[in-house]
Design a protein around this motif. Sequence first.
Motif, PDB file in Angstrom:
ATOM      1  N   THR A 352       0.597  -4.410  10.506  1.00  0.00           N
ATOM      2  CA  THR A 352       1.394  -4.628   9.292  1.00  0.00           C
ATOM      3  C   THR A 352       1.753  -3.354   8.539  1.00  0.00           C
ATOM      4  O   THR A 352       2.631  -3.366   7.684  1.00  0.00           O
ATOM      5  CB  THR A 352       0.631  -5.539   8.317  1.00  0.00           C
ATOM      6  N   GLY A 353       1.067  -2.257   8.850  1.00  0.00           N
ATOM      7  CA  GLY A 353       1.243  -1.039   8.064  1.00  0.00           C
ATOM      8  C   GLY A 353       0.459  -1.069   6.769  1.00  0.00           C
ATOM      9  O   GLY A 353       0.540  -0.131   5.961  1.00  0.00           O
ATOM     10  N   GLY A 354      -0.307  -2.134   6.545  1.00  0.00           N
ATOM     11  CA  GLY A 354      -1.092  -2.240   5.320  1.00  0.00           C
ATOM     12  C   GLY A 354      -2.190  -1.195   5.256  1.00  0.00           C
ATOM     13  O   GLY A 354      -2.999  -1.081   6.174  1.00  0.00           O
ATOM     14  N   VAL A 355      -2.210  -0.444   4.156  1.00  0.00           N
ATOM     15  CA  VAL A 355      -3.252   0.570   3.967  1.00  0.00           C
ATOM     16  C   VAL A 355      -4.502  -0.135   3.455  1.00  0.00           C
ATOM     17  O   VAL A 355      -4.507  -0.677   2.345  1.00  0.00           O
ATOM     18  CB  VAL A 355      -2.795   1.664   2.993  1.00  0.00           C
ATOM     19  N   ARG A 356      -5.568  -0.121   4.242  1.00  0.00           N
ATOM     20  CA  ARG A 356      -6.779  -0.854   3.915  1.00  0.00           C
ATOM     21  C   ARG A 356      -7.743  -0.065   3.034  1.00  0.00           C
ATOM     22  O   ARG A 356      -8.463  -0.634   2.222  1.00  0.00           O
ATOM     23  CB  ARG A 356      -7.503  -1.274   5.199  1.00  0.00           C
ATOM     24  N   PRO A 518       3.681   2.630   6.442  1.00  0.00           N
ATOM     25  CA  PRO A 518       2.513   2.193   5.659  1.00  0.00           C
ATOM     26  C   PRO A 518       2.894   1.777   4.245  1.00  0.00           C
ATOM     27  O   PRO A 518       3.818   2.325   3.651  1.00  0.00           O
ATOM     28  CB  PRO A 518       1.605   3.422   5.653  1.00  0.00           C
ATOM     29  N   ARG A 519       2.167   0.805   3.723  1.00  0.00           N
ATOM     30  CA  ARG A 519       2.432   0.329   2.368  1.00  0.00           C
ATOM     31  C   ARG A 519       1.116  -0.022   1.689  1.00  0.00           C
ATOM     32  O   ARG A 519       0.153  -0.439   2.329  1.00  0.00           O
ATOM     33  CB  ARG A 519       3.356  -0.890   2.393  1.00  0.00           C
ATOM     34  N   PHE A 520       1.091   0.131   0.383  1.00  0.00           N
ATOM     35  CA  PHE A 520      -0.050  -0.245  -0.438  1.00  0.00           C
ATOM     36  C   PHE A 520       0.223  -1.571  -1.148  1.00  0.00           C
ATOM     37  O   PHE A 520      -0.648  -2.417  -1.252  1.00  0.00           O
ATOM     38  CB  PHE A 520      -0.335   0.844  -1.472  1.00  0.00           C
ATOM     39  N   VAL A 521       1.439  -1.738  -1.663  1.00  0.00           N
ATOM     40  CA  VAL A 521       1.791  -2.889  -2.501  1.00  0.00           C
ATOM     41  C   VAL A 521       2.518  -3.940  -1.677  1.00  0.00           C
ATOM     42  O   VAL A 521       3.448  -3.623  -0.918  1.00  0.00           O
ATOM     43  CB  VAL A 521       2.667  -2.441  -3.688  1.00  0.00           C
ATOM     44  N   THR A 522       2.125  -5.194  -1.831  1.00  0.00           N
ATOM     45  CA  THR A 522       2.806  -6.301  -1.154  1.00  0.00           C
ATOM     46  C   THR A 522       3.668  -7.120  -2.113  1.00  0.00           C
ATOM     47  O   THR A 522       4.653  -7.715  -1.699  1.00  0.00           O
ATOM     48  CB  THR A 522       1.796  -7.247  -0.490  1.00  0.00           C
ATOM     49  N   ARG A 523       3.304  -7.140  -3.396  1.00  0.00           N
ATOM     50  CA  ARG A 523       4.066  -7.948  -4.356  1.00  0.00           C
ATOM     51  C   ARG A 523       3.704  -7.537  -5.776  1.00  0.00           C
ATOM     52  O   ARG A 523       2.553  -7.206  -6.061  1.00  0.00           O
ATOM     53  CB  ARG A 523       3.762  -9.442  -4.159  1.00  0.00           C
TER      54      ARG A 523
END
Length: 809
Positions: A352-356, A518-523
């Motif tokens: 997802t590219g989500g930064v964990r 990569p992304r930190f924010v989803t909404r």
Amino acid sequence: MSSGSRASRGGERRGSTASTKKAAHPRRRRWRRWLLGLLVVPLLALGAVGLLAFYLIFSSVPLPDDLTTTSSVVHDKDGEEVGGLLGELAREDVPLGSLPDHVPSAVLGAEDRGFYDHYGVSVRGVARALFTNVRAGEVQEGGSTITQQYIKNAALAPDQTYTRKVEEAALAIKMEREFDKDEILESYLNTIYWGRGTFGIEAAARTYFDVPAAELSPNQAATLAGIIAAPEGFDPGDNPERADERRRFTLNGMREMGHLTEEEYQQLVDEGLPEVSDRAVIDQGPNAYYLDAVRRELGSNPSFAQGEVFRGLRIHTELDPSMQSAAQQVLAEAVTEGPTDTGAIVSIDPATGGVRAVAGGPDIDQQTFNTAIRAVRQPGSTFKTFTLQAFMDAGWSPDSTFAAPAEIEIEDEDGDDATVRNFGGSSFGEQTVRQATASSTNTVYMQMQEEIGRGAVIDAASAAGLPVDASDEIHSTDRSGPVLQPFATLTLGVASITPLEMTSAHATYAADGQRVRPRFVTRVEDLDGRVLYEPGPRDSQSVDTEIARAVTDVLTGVVTGGSGTNAALEDGRPVAGKTGTTQEGRDVWFSGYIPQLSTSVWLGNLDNSPIEAENATGGGLAAPVWRDYMNRAVEGMDIVEFTPPSIDLELLDGEPEEECPEGYSFADPPSEADEDGFFPDILVDITDEDGRPCVEDKPELEQCPAGYEFADPPTEEDEFGRFPDVLDEPRDFQGRPCVEVLGEPEEEEEEEEEEEEEEPDEPDEPDEPDEPDEPDEPDEPDDQSGDGDGDDAGTSGSDEAGTSDTDEP
């Protein structure tokens, strides 16, 4: 084999016909956009007039007392609250009269030099913004005055729409009718966002300079005023160069408005950027560095650039609390007990590219600089991953062999010979690429790079996710211009990369070539639950699936039997990764991944000084930290095997060839051209036992046809008005064409009209008289001339190189 012979493998450019067709579409779109603009603008103007009248009648102007700043709540990937975003200092209003004159004049010089001349709206600014927005097809520019800025930040939603701009203009006009200019300016100074979570001039002065606003110096005031336009981008602590440009822009405005003399202006310019504090702007705790990254990601979005992120929003993120806690704790222990004063750990979900998790230092109280997303450091041999990808992209197998001497000569950026050595001076005789990757052999990777070409390595790194220049950055840093350049030692990791960028690039291989930004924010939601921002995944199949799997297959050997054995996990799950160490041990890295998680560890010193330790290598320092963190991060996670590659690649023997290619022979190279002007091509990479290179055989020269000879074509006619014929082919070794040889011109026969009338000579007295013969007609005189044209061509070339680097065995 000569360098670059296989660089064209892996794809070809499309034909020019397709390119021509594609090029036509943007032009059509531009005409349609302008046509649409001609139709839409009048309608917008009519609608704007109606909305303007409505807001002037029914809307109320917000006052500073009505404005509050409320902490925004941040949620993790499961929706649980994990922290908040709120500046350290609360807003404190101060009267305009308590401020020195240079404070408001600095703000006017930066934001609205015609403030005291307009009535809330600048017609010129609106016209410029309307032109820009119609051309772009969306609202990109506001053309706002200080009054409009106050209204926008005090009362309106952050969305950029024409309706909101009309409402903003109406309220600005209404405010100008209800309040005088000084009251409006005071309200503005006490409510505007100044960055770092601060609202109002008093909080800003204390946050940046640790002084009350009444004690700000002219230089400090100009620096603060320059921040207003883009608080996150112009923070003098984060981006001193950009902040200094804005400071000088503000000072110039103060001079143009007559608030500074020329002497005062020059003196302030020469003072340079004033020193600023490094106050934290977020709640403390194990999630501090992650929250800082969230603030920066949203702050770079125009919808949240004026402090909206600190106004009671609900921010949903990709944060995994257990991973974040483990990352911060492991990094803090590594720095406290180890030889470095800082470091970084970043984890990304490849799917997802989500930064964990993000740990950007040992403790945000001690170090506010978030190294995970902002530190640009040389990655050393961690960069070899991308050369490996490019090598296989070119069609070569990782089982290809190369000589692996302790050192190798290369041509650096100045055209001089430079020596690249393996870590510790180790010589490995001959190695496959697979073996050279496990042992991180510099001399083999230098040969691989030169075989496929430096441009191919840059393309591979870009496809994986590294920025080619500053415009490609995931998060803004202090870099400017190119990031990846074709230096000779490119493969040894001389470019400057952030830990976040390196983690993202290796996540591409974990995802079988699927690159996800990569992304930190989803909404982001407001207090009423209305969604203000919801970015979707941005992904693409940037690396061929089988090539990505082949890269992973080689990188597993680094952990099972190479320089990264200290990264092996307790549960035995497969791990792929690459170590990295820069010269003098200034930076040590391990960037590795399992199918479900990509993680990078970087350790170093903030001042970029060498690490004082015997084991200052990626394998000795960074890999153990990676292992300790990942052992905790993968708890409860299924063990998944990497998918093996299924691809046929060609073997390349890196040993010098024994024979010259066709048209060349081993010989001592000449020092000058021969009598015909021929100077041969020389292949210095192929030599015989005596060290002689392959020298091009002299080809047989085609001769000029009869009446022509090799010569430089004349540039003007000869004395007889003639110009010789010039043939394009053949040419001699000096590139001269065949030129017609013109001889001396024949003399023209001149016949006088009276000669035609002369009587023929009396014949001798014959035995018997005969009739005289008729005289011959005179020949017409010849008309000779010459004509021709010539052609000339030449070639030129250039080369670049870079600096060298080393890595651990």
